[in-house]
Write an enzyme that holds these catalytic residues in place. Structure first.
Site, short mmCIF file in Angstrom:
data_model
loop_
_atom_site.label_atom_id
_atom_site.label_comp_id
_atom_site.label_asym_id
_atom_site.label_seq_id
_atom_site.Cartn_x
_atom_site.Cartn_y
_atom_site.Cartn_z
N GLY A 93 0.91 -1.22 -0.04
CA GLY A 93 0.12 0.14 0.30
C GLY A 93 0.80 1.46 -0.53
CB SER A 94 -0.15 5.01 1.26
OG SER A 94 -1.51 4.21 0.99
#
Lengths: 96, 563
Positions: free
Chosen positions: B273-274
């Site tokens: 993810g981020s």
């Protein structure tokens, strides 16, 4: 004269033999003692090893934390309570 | 005639004496030389070599006690694995007089023993059969007290892990014959069996405990099904803590479930993810495709093929690079990657070590899962951490390389005393410095605010990925993480925490994202470990610190939000 010499030599030989005999027995008993001591050292080293393992088990951070929470009620040190010597003066000034 | 005869006889006589004399002389000379040699040697030994009796007796020193398998220690010498001598019970069935009675007595004495099984063994025709390996001293005493003939003890070594489940995934375990079956025990099996002194790991058992404790607490609080964490020294690549939960007790590996044995920190690979936006930003800044002032249009979702790239909390406006990280904008990151192109992205990712298995000293290493072929959709999704699965240890080393001045060093579990190891430069000093400011910004005023630990100037990035299965992204289960480093003006340690399927509670307003569930773990871990590791706290509001961490954000809001 010659008889005296022979006697003297024989005496010397007897004394040296006896001395050697004593020294040999002394060395033998010391060697037995040394071997026994070495065995004791090995036994103690093994005991030490077991104790070290036990100490590692008993000083597990998880156990210390549990005991400390139960009996000591201490808290981790926060950053606010750590300072350098130089920072101390500034802090005292601020609190005044 | 007679005179002549006598003369001859005399001559012969004389000659014989002469020969004898010469021979005697030769023999005497030889003997003298030999005695001389002995004498010289005697003088040399008594006068020159050892003038008197040796002052110190030359007794052979006692052999020091050694185990068959070397110990494993942590970086401070704390014992993680050691061997203890135990007695194992075996029987010579021929000599056992009454197998019935013996089996009954033994079954009563040994826990979890089966009377029938023991009886069967005692009745076999062989001359040797194991009854029970590794008895406790009390059990050995009790068996001796039974006084059954035909039972004997064999001294054996038994591997013991004093810290139990803590660090179980790193240290690993051995089988009943003391062969390493997992972890360091397996990868250094030969060296440990050679007994060439204890093996010292880079692990710090205190840090390991803090990490496991905090991740465990968060796991229980948010009802997560798993968690993992890494603490790494950014200058040496040494791993101080490596946690995978749930864990198991290496003293009883047979009782552990496969799920508990699975090392989520090195073998597990996840779409992160981020946190990947760190790398996207670093690439963009390093390649010169973007500066801190560059702006990207994040006003509406990107539509590509049948996918839509959206923001979790859309700002619906143009965002600058600092804002993209601060608000964790997927659209912004994807647009940054689009400017870069797939070749550059792959190039940088591979230099960060995210496309090949890490060189960690464990047998349980997961290879990253990269898309093939690398399509445009992959280029865009990898920019915000979807479509490329890596292990936590890989992510931690890559972040360490971004913040430590741009030098990538392989992660290691062996002790190096914190000394910088050889590494490869992958980013410039300047990019690394800018990245430090950006990561500090995320914690100072972005999605990672819960990771702040006062005095230690934490910087980092949140990561929340939707879990996917065979049917695509399920849309419910999350994998939340946070990667942080501290102190940001000169980073020393990277701390990573990940929770698998956390569920938000009241205090997090139902959120289970990285910023809510994992950032606090990192904050707690840092405030607890920093004093132990001698990291001096600083005044975060001091002007020189603020200047070092200052970043100018060009807000586009006023002008463009109305479009």
């Amino acid at each position: 004269m010659k008889g005296h010499f022979t006697f003297l030599w024989l005496l010397l030989v007897a004394v040296v033999c006896f001395g050697l005999f004593l020294a040999k027995y002394k060395v033998q008993s010391l060697e037995t003692e040394l071997a026994a001591l070495n065995q004791v050292i090995l036994d103690r080293q093994e005991e030490l090893h077991v104790l070290k393992a036990e100490w590692a088990h008993l000083s597990r951070p998880e156990r210390i934390q549990r005991l400390s929470e139960r009996f000591l009620h201490l808290q981790p040190v926060t950053a606010k309570r750590i300072d350098t010597e130089a920072g101390l003066a500034a802090r005292l000034e601020r609190s005044e | 005639m007679s005179a002549e005869r006598r003369r001859r006889k005399d001559l012969a006589h004389h000659q014989a004496i002469e020969t004898g004399r010469t021979r005697l002389f030769l023999l005497a000379t030889l003997m003298m030389l030999a005695f001389l040699a002995v004498g010289v040697r005697l003088i040399e030994l008594t006068l020159f070599r050892e003038g008197s009796e040796p002052r110190i007796a030359n007794a052979t020193p006692p052999a020091s006690w050694q185990t068959e398998r070397a110990d494993i220690l942590d970086r401070n010498g704390e014992i993680l694995a050691t061997s203890l001598r135990t007695a194992s019970l075996y029987a010579d069935p021929v000599r056992v007089l009454d197998p019935q009675a013996a089996a009954r007595a033994l079954a009563r004495l040994l826990p979890r023993a089966n009377r029938k099984e023991i009886l069967e063994r005692l009745r076999s025709k062989r001359r040797f059969t194991w009854i029970r390996r590794h008895l406790t001293p009390q059990q050995q005493y009790a068996v001796n007290r039974l006084g059954i003939p035909g039972l004997y003890f064999q001294q054996e070594e038994h591997r013991v892990y004093p810290h139990g489940h803590l660090a179980a995934h790193v240290v690993g375990f051995t089988g009943v014959d003391n062969r390493g079956l997992a972890g360091i025990e397996k990868s250094f099996d030969a060296a440990l069996r050679q007994g060439s002194g204890p093996l010292r790991l880079s692990l710090d058992i205190r840090v390991q405990h803090i990490l496991a404790d905090e991740i465990g607490k968060a796991m229980r609080r948010f009802q997560a099904i798993g968690g993992s964490g890494v603490v790494m020294d950014v200058t040496s690549g040494e791993v101080l803590g490596l946690v995978s939960l749930p864990d198991f007790d290496p003293n009883r590996p047979g009782a552990a479930s496969p799920d508990a044995m699975f090392n989520r920190a090195t073998l597990g690979i996840y779409e992160m993810g981020s946190t990947f936006k760190i790398f996207t930003a670093a690439m963009a800044l390093e390649s010169g495709k973007a500066t801190l002032d560059s702006v990207y249009d994040a006003s509406k979702p990107i539509r590509i093929a049948r996918f839509a790239i959206e923001d979790y909390k859309p700002k619906n406006r143009w965002l600058s690079v600092p804002e993209i990280l601060m608000y964790s904008s997927n659209i912004g990151a994807a647009k940054m990657a689009k400017d870069l192109g797939a070749t550059l992205q792959q190039d940088y990712l591979s230099r960060l070590g995210l496309l090949s298995p890490p060189a960690l000293e464990l047998p349980e290493i997961g290879a990253p899962l990269a898309p093939y072929p690398w399509r445009e959709i992959n280029l865009l999704t990898i920019a915000y951490g979807h479509g490329l699965a890596v292990s936590p240890i890989q992510l931690a080393s890559a972040v360490a390389a971004v913040v430590n001045g741009g030098i990538s060093r392989p992660a290691t579990l062996l002790y190096h005393a914190g000394a910088p190891t050889e590494g490869a430069r992958i980013l410039s000093e300047k990019t690394s410095e800018q990245m430090r400011r950006l990561l500090r910004l995320v914690v100072d005023s972005g999605t990672g605010s819960h990771a702040a630990a006062e005095g230690y100037l934490v910087g980092g990035k949140t990561g929340t990925a939707e879990k996917n299965d065979a049917n695509g992204y399920a849309g419910k289960g999350l994998r939340s993480s946070f990667v942080g480093a501290f102190p940001m003006q000169a980073p020393r340690y990277v701390v990573f925490a990940l929770l698998d399927e956390p569920k938000g509670d009241k205090q997090t307003y139902g959120y289970a994202t990285g910023g809510w569930v994992c950032a606090p773990i990192v904050s707690n871990v840092i405030s607890r470990m920093a004093p132990l590791l001698g990291v001096a706290p600083i005044d975060e509001e001091a002007p020189e610190v603020e200047r070092q961490m200052f970043i100018e954000i060009h807000e586009q809001e006023k002008r463009l939000a109305s479009f």
